[in-house]
Design an enzyme around this catalytic site. Structure first.
Site, short mmCIF file in Angstrom:
data_model
loop_
_atom_site.label_atom_id
_atom_site.label_comp_id
_atom_site.label_asym_id
_atom_site.label_seq_id
_atom_site.Cartn_x
_atom_site.Cartn_y
_atom_site.Cartn_z
N HIS A 146 -1.24 -8.21 5.10
CA HIS A 146 -2.43 -8.19 6.56
C HIS A 146 -1.88 -8.92 7.17
CE1 HIS A 146 -5.68 -6.94 3.12
NE2 HIS A 146 -5.18 -6.10 3.71
N GLU B 33 -15.44 -27.30 -7.09
CA GLU B 33 -15.89 -27.53 -6.27
C GLU B 33 -15.45 -27.47 -4.98
OE1 GLU B 33 -16.69 -31.83 -5.72
OE2 GLU B 33 -17.69 -31.61 -3.81
N ASP C 114 -16.58 -33.88 3.10
CA ASP C 114 -17.09 -33.71 2.09
C ASP C 114 -18.83 -32.77 1.78
OD1 ASP C 114 -18.00 -33.38 -1.15
OD2 ASP C 114 -17.71 -35.53 -1.16
N TYR C 115 -18.99 -31.63 1.74
CA TYR C 115 -20.60 -30.96 2.19
C TYR C 115 -21.19 -31.29 0.86
CZ TYR C 115 -18.77 -28.45 6.28
OH TYR C 115 -17.18 -28.08 6.92
N TYR D 202 -0.52 -8.92 -2.25
CA TYR D 202 0.14 -7.83 -2.83
C TYR D 202 1.11 -7.34 -3.39
CZ TYR D 202 -4.62 -6.15 -0.55
OH TYR D 202 -5.46 -5.94 0.09
N ASP E 2 -15.18 -27.88 -1.62
CA ASP E 2 -14.06 -28.44 -0.49
C ASP E 2 -13.51 -29.77 -1.60
OD1 ASP E 2 -15.99 -30.77 -1.47
OD2 ASP E 2 -17.96 -29.73 0.02
N ASN F 227 0.72 -1.44 0.19
CA ASN F 227 -0.08 -0.22 -0.03
C ASN F 227 1.01 1.47 0.13
OD1 ASN F 227 -2.28 -1.78 0.18
ND2 ASN F 227 -2.70 -1.52 2.68
N ARG G 89 -6.46 -13.86 -1.71
CA ARG G 89 -8.16 -14.27 -2.35
C ARG G 89 -8.50 -13.68 -4.47
NH1 ARG G 89 -7.44 -8.46 -0.13
NH2 ARG G 89 -8.62 -6.69 -0.93
N GLU H 103 -7.19 -15.59 3.23
CA GLU H 103 -7.97 -14.09 3.66
C GLU H 103 -9.54 -14.59 2.54
OE1 GLU H 103 -6.07 -10.60 3.53
OE2 GLU H 103 -6.85 -10.28 1.29
CA CA Z 1 -18.74 -31.61 -1.84
#
Ligand code: CA
Length: 698
Positions: free
Chosen positions: A220, A399, A410-411, A229, A401, A170, A283, A365
């Site tokens: 950060h 996917e 594994d959602y 960054y 996860d 920054n 991110r 983040e």
């Molecule tokens: Ca999944």
């Protein structure tokens, strides 16, 4: 007459002062001219003229664009005026010197000043707007008819902001608009500040934002930000050094050495062909096209400020510009960044890099509603690149996860982090780190996140990377999986199963294999030396950028994906996995590949070890004090550590050691070769910022 010599001296002094002033003015103009040339480079006049035709037609009589929402602070307004200014000042542009365009530029700027938009994100107010105004004013200095002086002064006042030292990328961003302003105003004090704060972030800032002692980069807090960054920082710092080169303000040699080393030995090494390792964009992974490096312009600049490394810069330029293959001039390298839990493993034919986290670092983040679903990114993600674009723009349909390399629940549907805090959450375990002798190495990550535990380790050789997991335990309701890869599908997938080889050709399927020997896709081989439940799919996946980043579009994107994961089932207790990745192999070579050179000596909760008989290297992760007998050598340690023995069993064997917990100062190793007397060695381990760095014991 007796005063005459003094008068002559006075005249001489004034002449010298005048010359200096003249020289100083010339320096301002030299720097501004370089900035101008840089801003105007790589512009396509035809495209620019078309864009300006549209914005010219739609600017209303009050100097606003009806499609922009000024209440929520549109920075696009200034972008459009910058384009108009470029078109107006470029001799080859259709709009060059067009008086109507100039009037629109003035009108648009007056309206901007009146609206005085304030963005809720400080970055726009303190960095983006002042930089945009500076770019615009510099461009208009090269116009046939410049801007009215009063308007320019008002805009200069608007770009005058307080500068925040010590904030890494920054600060370098703020120094850049100071430099623009110094050139516009010819103000010595502003120039002095611009130079000071352009160079201030070019220093090793232990544990703070900026380059670290291991040549990684933080922002950060203690968060790996190598090409997020770090990208802003490297871009600004190289630009500043390039603009100021050869002048009285030139970057000092010690700063240039830091900049050059970071760019050469870390930054450019994370790029395969023209594509980043997805682990280094922070991110920004959730932004479209963020895996493309677009570094050719920056490399061209560094060639002028650091000609001593020209062979390296030339090769990097040829790779990122696609003029040579991704393998061009790539030499074998293994680097573990102990400050950032990041590992680079490069060979001419591939990159295999790993990102983990620890109690000493922050997890990747989520912030400003960007990277909404990336909560498993730092859990041992493996980036496997051969061609370069294996993961480019796959993120909206990933996917989440099943990030390559990670072990997680594994959602049924992807969920963001349940922790409310944004901007990086500390890791939960201390045993996470790596060992490197610069060519080979080990990385480990003790996972304890989202109610899943595992000891994950990677053993890096020339042709193979051995991936081991042990102690996989969870009582969560979802099944637990370890994802081997999830990348763009390239033509067919071959699987060597018990029956025989099968091919997953064009049809879309999800196949379960109870005990495959190997799988092959996109010139990468995956071997399963132990009984493993593997699921492989080649289906079309869809999604949109908006669901991972609220600044992005909701347009649906689709694509065919190769996804392979190991299923540990529900509520595993001390489950294990083992797979070996051979990242450069033809399908025909899979059956006869000499895996016998790799012996998995142990894969338990307390010890993971590999013996590579081809290279005669043993690599061991001791999670606890313990011992291992291998090739007639007994190795015992009194503390947890990572240990690599080369030339094992030979009189000239050597040993490298690293402490992934970064807490141990002294380690005792007992080595007994054949029936010889036990050799006891006390190894002093590095401390402070160097804790975690590999040492050669002997
Ligand atoms: Ca999944």
């Amino acid at each position: 007459m007796k005063n005459q010599p003094y008068k002559i001296l006075l005249v001489l002094c004034l002449l010298v002062a005048g010359n200096q002033l003249f020289a100083q003015e010339a320096v301002f103009d030299t720097i501004m001219n370089r900035i101008h040339q840089d801003l105007q480079s790589h512009t396509n006049d035809k495209k620019l003229a078309e864009a300006v035709a549209k914005t010219n037609a739609t600017l209303d009589l009050q100097g606003a664009w009806p499609d922009l929402h000024y209440t929520n602070h549109e920075f696009t307004h200034l972008e459009r005026i910058i384009d108009m200014a470029a078109a107006y000042t470029r001799p080859n542009n259709k709009w060059y010197g067009n008086e109507n365009i100039r009037q629109k530029i003035v009108l648009g700027l007056q309206s901007w000043l009146e609206k005085n938009p304030k963005h809720r994100n400080w970055w726009f107010n303190e960095i983006s707007y002042p930089q945009q105004i500076g770019q615009l004013l510099i461009t208009m200095r090269y116009a046939k008819t410049p801007l009215p002086q009063a308007l320019e002064q008002q805009l200069v006042a608007r770009m005058t902001r307080k500068l925040n030292p010590g904030d890494g990328a920054n600060t370098s961003d703020e120094a850049l608009h100071y430099l623009y302003r110094a050139c516009i105003t010819h103000n010595q004090a502003t120039m002095d500040s611009a130079v000071t704060y352009s160079f201030e972030p070019v220093s090793v800032r232990d544990d703070e934002g900026g380059p670290q002692v291991d040549n990684s980069f933080y922002q950060h807090g203690k968060q790996q930000a190598i090409a997020s960054y770090g990208r802003v920082w490297i871009g600004n710092s190289i630009s500043a050094a390039y603009y100021l080169r050869g002048t009285t303000y030139a970057m000092p040699a010690d700063k240039l050495a830091i900049l050059s080393s970071y760019f050469k030995d870390t930054y450019l090494k994370t790029i395969r062909g023209n594509f980043y390792d997805f682990n280094v964009r922070g991110r920004g992974i959730s932004r479209k096209d963020s895996m493309m490096s677009s570094m050719s312009n920056t490399i061209a600049k560094v060639q002028l400020i650091d000609p001593a490394n020209n062979d390296y810069w030339n090769a990097a330029y040829l790779r990122v510009s696609g003029k040579r293959l991704p393998s061009y001039a790539v030499t074998p390298l293994h680097t573990h960044y102990w400050k950032s839990n990041y590992t680079l493993h490069l060979r001419p034919n591939y990159s295999f890099n790993v990102q983990a986290n620890s109690t000493r670092t922050l997890r990747t983040e989520r912030g400003n509603n960007e990277n909404i679903l990336g909560k498993f990114l730092p859990d041992g993600a493996t980036n496997i690149q051969r061609r370069g674009p294996e993961y480019a723009n796959i993120m909206p349909l990933w996917e989440w996860d099943k990030i390559p390399g990670t072990t997680s629940r594994d959602y049924a549907t992807d969920e963001g982090s349940t922790v409310q805090k944004e901007w990086g959450i500390p890791g939960t375990t201390a045993f996470a780190g790596g060992l490197s002798d610069s060519i080979y190495g080990i990385s480990v990550y003790q996972l304890a996140y989202d109610s899943v535990k595992a000891n994950k380790a990677w053993f890096f050789f020339d042709k193979e990377i051995v991936c081991l997991g042990s102690g996989i335990t969870s009582i969560s309701p979802e099944p637990i999986t370890t994802t081997v890869n999830q990348c763009w599908l390239q033509e067919n997938i071959a699987v060597g199963s018990q029956k025989d080889k099968t091919n997953l050709q064009k049809e879309q399927t999800v196949e379960q294999y109870s005990n495959p020997k190997w799988a092959w896709h996109d010139s990468i081989g995956y071997f399963f030396p132990t009984a493993t439940n593997v699921q492989i799919s080649n289906t079309t996946q869809s999604g949109n950028w908006n669901h991972i980043n609220n600044f992005q579009t909701k347009d649906t994107v689709r694509g065919d994906v190769f996804k392979m994961c190991i299923n540990h089932g529900n509520q595993p207790a001390s489950a294990t996995y083992a797979y070996i990745v051979v990242p450069s192999i033809g399908e025909g070579e899979m059956k006869k590949y000499a895996l016998s050179t790799i012996n998995i000596l142990q894969n338990s909760d307390t010890l993971q070890a590999i013996l590579h008989t081809g290279l005669n290297i043993a690599q061991i992760a001791f999670y606890r004090p313990g011992q291992l007998v291998c090739n007639g050598i007994r190795i015992q340690v009194n503390q947890p550590c990572l240990l690599m023995v080369k030339n094992i069993g030979k009189p000239n064997f050597s040993m490298h050691i690293a402490d992934p917990t970064q807490t141990i100062t002294e380690l005792q190793v007992a080595v007994q070769q054949q029936k010889a007397k036990t050799k006891n060695i006390v190894v002093k381990l590095p401390s402070g910022s160097y804790a975690g760095q590999t040492v050669r014991a002997f």
